[in-house]
Design a protein around this motif. Structure first.
Motif, PDB file in Angstrom:
ATOM      1  N   HIS A  22     -21.811   5.434  28.310  1.00 49.63           N
ATOM      2  CA  HIS A  22     -22.405   4.894  27.087  1.00 49.63           C
ATOM      3  C   HIS A  22     -22.376   5.940  25.969  1.00 49.63           C
ATOM      4  O   HIS A  22     -22.178   5.605  24.790  1.00 49.63           O
ATOM      5  CB  HIS A  22     -23.839   4.437  27.353  1.00 49.63           C
ATOM      6  CG  HIS A  22     -23.921   3.253  28.257  1.00 49.63           C
ATOM      7  ND1 HIS A  22     -25.121   2.760  28.749  1.00 49.63           N
ATOM      8  CD2 HIS A  22     -22.957   2.453  28.781  1.00 49.63           C
ATOM      9  CE1 HIS A  22     -24.885   1.712  29.508  1.00 49.63           C
ATOM     10  NE2 HIS A  22     -23.581   1.512  29.549  1.00 49.63           N
ATOM     11  N   ASN A  23     -22.578   7.193  26.346  1.00 48.44           N
ATOM     12  CA  ASN A  23     -22.527   8.270  25.357  1.00 48.44           C
ATOM     13  C   ASN A  23     -21.134   8.394  24.755  1.00 48.44           C
ATOM     14  O   ASN A  23     -20.975   8.586  23.540  1.00 48.44           O
ATOM     15  CB  ASN A  23     -22.950   9.582  26.032  1.00 48.44           C
ATOM     16  CG  ASN A  23     -22.982  10.749  25.065  1.00 48.44           C
ATOM     17  OD1 ASN A  23     -22.012  11.496  24.961  1.00 48.44           O
ATOM     18  ND2 ASN A  23     -24.104  10.910  24.365  1.00 48.44           N
TER      19      ASN A  23
ATOM     20  N   GLY B 296     -18.139   5.233  18.231  1.00 47.51           N
ATOM     21  CA  GLY B 296     -18.615   4.295  17.222  1.00 47.51           C
ATOM     22  C   GLY B 296     -18.573   2.850  17.663  1.00 47.51           C
ATOM     23  O   GLY B 296     -18.494   1.943  16.829  1.00 47.51           O
ATOM     24  N   ILE B 297     -18.653   2.622  18.985  1.00 51.04           N
ATOM     25  CA  ILE B 297     -18.604   1.262  19.520  1.00 51.04           C
ATOM     26  C   ILE B 297     -19.938   0.972  20.195  1.00 51.04           C
ATOM     27  O   ILE B 297     -20.331   1.665  21.136  1.00 51.04           O
ATOM     28  CB  ILE B 297     -17.446   1.091  20.527  1.00 51.04           C
ATOM     29  CG1 ILE B 297     -16.130   1.573  19.931  1.00 51.04           C
ATOM     30  CG2 ILE B 297     -17.336  -0.358  20.963  1.00 51.04           C
ATOM     31  CD1 ILE B 297     -14.967   1.537  20.911  1.00 51.04           C
ATOM     32  N   SER B 298     -20.624  -0.044  19.746  1.00 50.13           N
ATOM     33  CA  SER B 298     -21.927  -0.378  20.322  1.00 50.13           C
ATOM     34  C   SER B 298     -21.750  -1.063  21.672  1.00 50.13           C
ATOM     35  O   SER B 298     -20.687  -1.611  21.983  1.00 50.13           O
ATOM     36  CB  SER B 298     -22.698  -1.302  19.381  1.00 50.13           C
ATOM     37  OG  SER B 298     -22.072  -2.573  19.311  1.00 50.13           O
ATOM     38  N   ILE B 299     -22.818  -1.045  22.478  1.00 46.86           N
ATOM     39  CA  ILE B 299     -22.770  -1.685  23.782  1.00 46.86           C
ATOM     40  C   ILE B 299     -22.526  -3.186  23.638  1.00 46.86           C
ATOM     41  O   ILE B 299     -21.816  -3.799  24.438  1.00 46.86           O
ATOM     42  CB  ILE B 299     -24.069  -1.414  24.566  1.00 46.86           C
ATOM     43  CG1 ILE B 299     -24.215   0.080  24.856  1.00 46.86           C
ATOM     44  CG2 ILE B 299     -24.079  -2.198  25.873  1.00 46.86           C
ATOM     45  CD1 ILE B 299     -23.074   0.660  25.683  1.00 46.86           C
ATOM     46  N   GLU B 300     -23.125  -3.785  22.590  1.00 50.90           N
ATOM     47  CA  GLU B 300     -22.926  -5.222  22.367  1.00 50.90           C
ATOM     48  C   GLU B 300     -21.450  -5.537  22.142  1.00 50.90           C
ATOM     49  O   GLU B 300     -20.912  -6.513  22.666  1.00 50.90           O
ATOM     50  CB  GLU B 300     -23.754  -5.695  21.168  1.00 50.90           C
ATOM     51  CG  GLU B 300     -25.255  -5.737  21.409  1.00 50.90           C
ATOM     52  CD  GLU B 300     -25.873  -4.337  21.457  1.00 50.90           C
ATOM     53  OE1 GLU B 300     -25.230  -3.384  20.964  1.00 50.90           O
ATOM     54  OE2 GLU B 300     -26.987  -4.213  21.997  1.00 50.90           O
ATOM     55  N   GLN B 301     -20.788  -4.677  21.344  1.00 49.14           N
ATOM     56  CA  GLN B 301     -19.360  -4.898  21.104  1.00 49.14           C
ATOM     57  C   GLN B 301     -18.544  -4.674  22.376  1.00 49.14           C
ATOM     58  O   GLN B 301     -17.577  -5.389  22.639  1.00 49.14           O
ATOM     59  CB  GLN B 301     -18.873  -3.946  20.006  1.00 49.14           C
ATOM     60  CG  GLN B 301     -19.412  -4.273  18.621  1.00 49.14           C
ATOM     61  CD  GLN B 301     -19.089  -3.185  17.613  1.00 49.14           C
ATOM     62  OE1 GLN B 301     -19.180  -2.001  17.907  1.00 49.14           O
ATOM     63  NE2 GLN B 301     -18.707  -3.606  16.413  1.00 49.14           N
ATOM     64  N   CYS B 302     -18.950  -3.672  23.178  1.00 44.90           N
ATOM     65  CA  CYS B 302     -18.217  -3.382  24.409  1.00 44.90           C
ATOM     66  C   CYS B 302     -18.299  -4.510  25.421  1.00 44.90           C
ATOM     67  O   CYS B 302     -17.422  -4.644  26.273  1.00 44.90           O
ATOM     68  CB  CYS B 302     -18.751  -2.101  25.053  1.00 44.90           C
ATOM     69  SG  CYS B 302     -18.425  -0.625  24.099  1.00 44.90           S
TER      70      CYS B 302
ATOM     71  N   ALA C  96     -20.609   5.575  22.344  1.00 46.01           N
ATOM     72  CA  ALA C  96     -21.379   5.792  21.115  1.00 46.01           C
ATOM     73  C   ALA C  96     -20.659   6.787  20.200  1.00 46.01           C
ATOM     74  O   ALA C  96     -20.609   6.590  18.976  1.00 46.01           O
ATOM     75  CB  ALA C  96     -22.777   6.304  21.461  1.00 46.01           C
TER      76      ALA C  96
END
Length: 589
Positions: free
Chosen positions: A329-330, A336-342, A333
């Protein structure tokens, strides 16, 4: 006898010539793996184009071959040519078919071996009349001279002691000093022992040569019948070997460069003056992708799961642990990609994010030990349909081949799986390919759960003086590991996990995995060899083949070879303890 690459056409012409002797003169035995199916697809396309009748029969192991032989003995029909794809090359094929005697109903058969398994049996290699082994350009060069491994004297003296057999009975050779009697008994005994030792070294470890589908593509070019579909099948076969870690990165790159030249030749885009109108020579087109990401099924999944289930990423970051998930996740981040987008389907992600993904990964890869997270590959495009990378179709085809039964107590219908996988490579049935993709996702999710259970100590991992071992039984995911290729992939995950572990005691140790099959009260056993200091992208020869065979015989265990890969075996559950005891003694030596 080996056939060099410049003689492939002559061998095929012999098959054509023998086709005049009946309606269906070719029988093809094919192993149930992705490379084999691709090679079979290519060969059958050639036979159809020349109106040659054939029969295709999938076989999983030597017992299937024996059963097929018995059927042919009873009814040989019009068959003249026997083609073995990734099967039979490691056994004396004429002897296995009981075709040595002139009065045998199969004495007229000619055998063509297109087999990536190594080592090739010496009887096949030196048969000068009835066995033709398609050479990948390297195997024949590595073959020891016949006088160093076999002599007519050995035919009797080794009959009871040497399980590998030999070519003496079918090879006409110049007589040696041993044969004409000029050597002393002591010299003859010493030479015989030297030859025995040379054979033991030759058969001591298993490995893989070039993909059978790449060899078939060479034949396609020699016959002038090249097209994009057949080229794509050879690409899938090569990629399958790379993804399954059967060949090293150097061999893969060598194959990639050979196929890339043909991709450029068959996919020349011609601009007719209108920039919006581009034409290609076939209805499907193939593009070279120099920096394909090692993320599993990325185009058909989401970025987070594709990275988490990729062996390259998962084993380096340890994503089954909370700390590993945090590291991943780090990384995302920082990119520049959020978890929601991933978690969005990759095709639904922002075009800008997708376009910048490679650059962002490259920017931060060195901080996370992901420097080699790309490799050269190919992408298929068919009209406006979804793009497929070569690895996408490897995973989808493998997903169909290794689809698990819902009930582990029921036997696996592997032939139905084989024909589904075969049909999917026609690239016409998108639903079937999607089904294969979903099956592959479930298989890899089960592998990750199993890795977590093993590494985190929820399921024990044993250790002997010569290897580690894992036994899977009474597990919710057990049904997936009844397929030995899935079991082997679990082993690859574990070896990489240990390799990148901070615990030095876990590094570089051979691994044996066993999964209980309750349907027939046996264990599927797979062995993976490992050595200290193995470099990135390298593949070591597997020494478990000889150890398994010897352990089975010396322990009096009830066993059989469960694959044409000697490092896979099926052992009766009641005999597992004495099999392991014998294996431990052998690997300690």
């Amino acid at each position: 006898m080996f056939i060099s690459t410049d003689k492939f056409k002559e061998a095929y012409d012999n098959i054509k010539l023998n086709a005049l002797k009946g309606d269906c003169t070719v029988i093809i035995f094919v192993s149930p793996d992705t490379d084999s199916i691709c090679a079979c697809w290519i060969l059958t396309s050639l036979l159809k184009s020349d109106f040659i009748g054939y029969k295709m029969q999938p076989i999983t192991d030597l017992q299937d071959l024996v059963d097929a032989k018995d059927t042919l003995h009873d009814n040989p029909g019009d068959f003249q040519s026997v083609v073995m794809i990734n099967c039979g090359g490691t056994h004396d094929i004429v002897a296995e078919f009981d075709a040595e005697d002139e009065d045998s109903p199969l004495a007229h058969f000619t055998f063509y071996l297109i087999d990536a398994h190594r080592p090739i049996d010496l009887a096949n290699a030196y048969d000068e009349s009835r066995v033709y082994v398609f050479d990948d350009g390297e195997t024949q060069a590595a073959l020891p001279p016949i006088e160093e491994v076999w002599d007519d004297e050995d035919d009797m003296s080794d009959e009871e002691e040497d399980p590998e057999g030999g070519p003496a009975g079918r090879s006409k050779r110049r007589r040696t000093d041993d044969e004409d009697g000029s050597a002393s008994p002591r010299t003859r005994r010493r030479n015989r022992e030297a030859r025995r030792e040379a054979r033991e070294i030759y058969y001591s470890a298993t490995s893989y040569g070039f993909a059978a589908s790449v060899i078939m593509w060479q034949l396609v070019g020699d016959l002038g019948k090249s097209d994009n579909h057949l080229l794509w099948l050879s690409i899938i076969g090569l990629t399958d070997q790379f993804v399954q870690e059967r060949i090293d990165s150097g061999t893969y790159v060598q194959g990639f460069e050979r196929l890339a030249d043909d991709v450029r030749r068959l996919n020349v885009i011609e601009d007719d003056g209108d920039s919006s109108a581009l034409a290609v020579k076939d209805e499907i087109s193939i593009q070279i992708k120099e920096d394909e990401l090692r993320f599993m099924l990325l185009r058909h999944w989401n970025l987070l799961d594709a990275m988490s289930h990729s062996r390259y990423v998962a084993c380096r970051l340890g994503v089954w642990k909370q700390s590993g998930k945090h590291i991943l996740h780090n990384l995302l981040a920082k990119m520049g990609i959020s978890i929601e987008q991933c978690k969005q389907q990759y095709s639904s992600m922002s075009v800008m994010i997708r376009d910048q993904l490679h650059d962002q990964i490259s920017r931060y890869a060195h901080e996370y030990n992901l420097e080699n997270c790309t490799y050269p590959s190919f992408v298929l495009r068919a009209g406006f349909r979804t793009h497929y990378s070569a690895s996408d179709l490897v995973y989808a085809t493998t997903g169909l081949l290794e689809e698990a039964s819902e009930n582990p107590e029921e036997p696996i219908d592997w032939k139905a799986n084989f024909y589904k996988a075969f049909d999917s490579l026609g690239l016409k049935d998108r639903k079937l390919m999607r089904h294969g993709t979903e099956s592959a996702i479930r298989q890899h999710a089960a592998i990750l759960r199993q890795v977590e259970s093993i590494v985190e100590g929820k399921m024990g991992i044993g250790k002997t003086a010569g290897y580690r071992y894992v036994i899977i039984k009474d597990d919710p995911d057990q049904k997936y590991f009844l397929h030995h290729p899935t079991l082997r992939r679990l082993g690859l995950y574990l070896l990489d996990t240990f390799r990148f572990s901070k615990d030095l005691k876990k590094k570089s140790y051979p691994l044996v995995l066993a999964a209980l099959n309750p349907a027939n009260a046996t264990y599927i056993v797979a062995g993976l060899w490992s050595t200290i200091g193995r470099s990135e992208g390298s593949v070591v020869k597997n020494e478990f083949g000889q150890h398994f065979s010897k352990a089975g015989m010396t322990s009096d265990a009830r066993f059989r070879m469960a694959s044409f890969d000697a490092s896979v075996m099926e052992v009766k559950s009641d005999d597992m303890s004495k099999f392991f005891a014998s294996l431990t003694r052998l690997t300690r030596q």
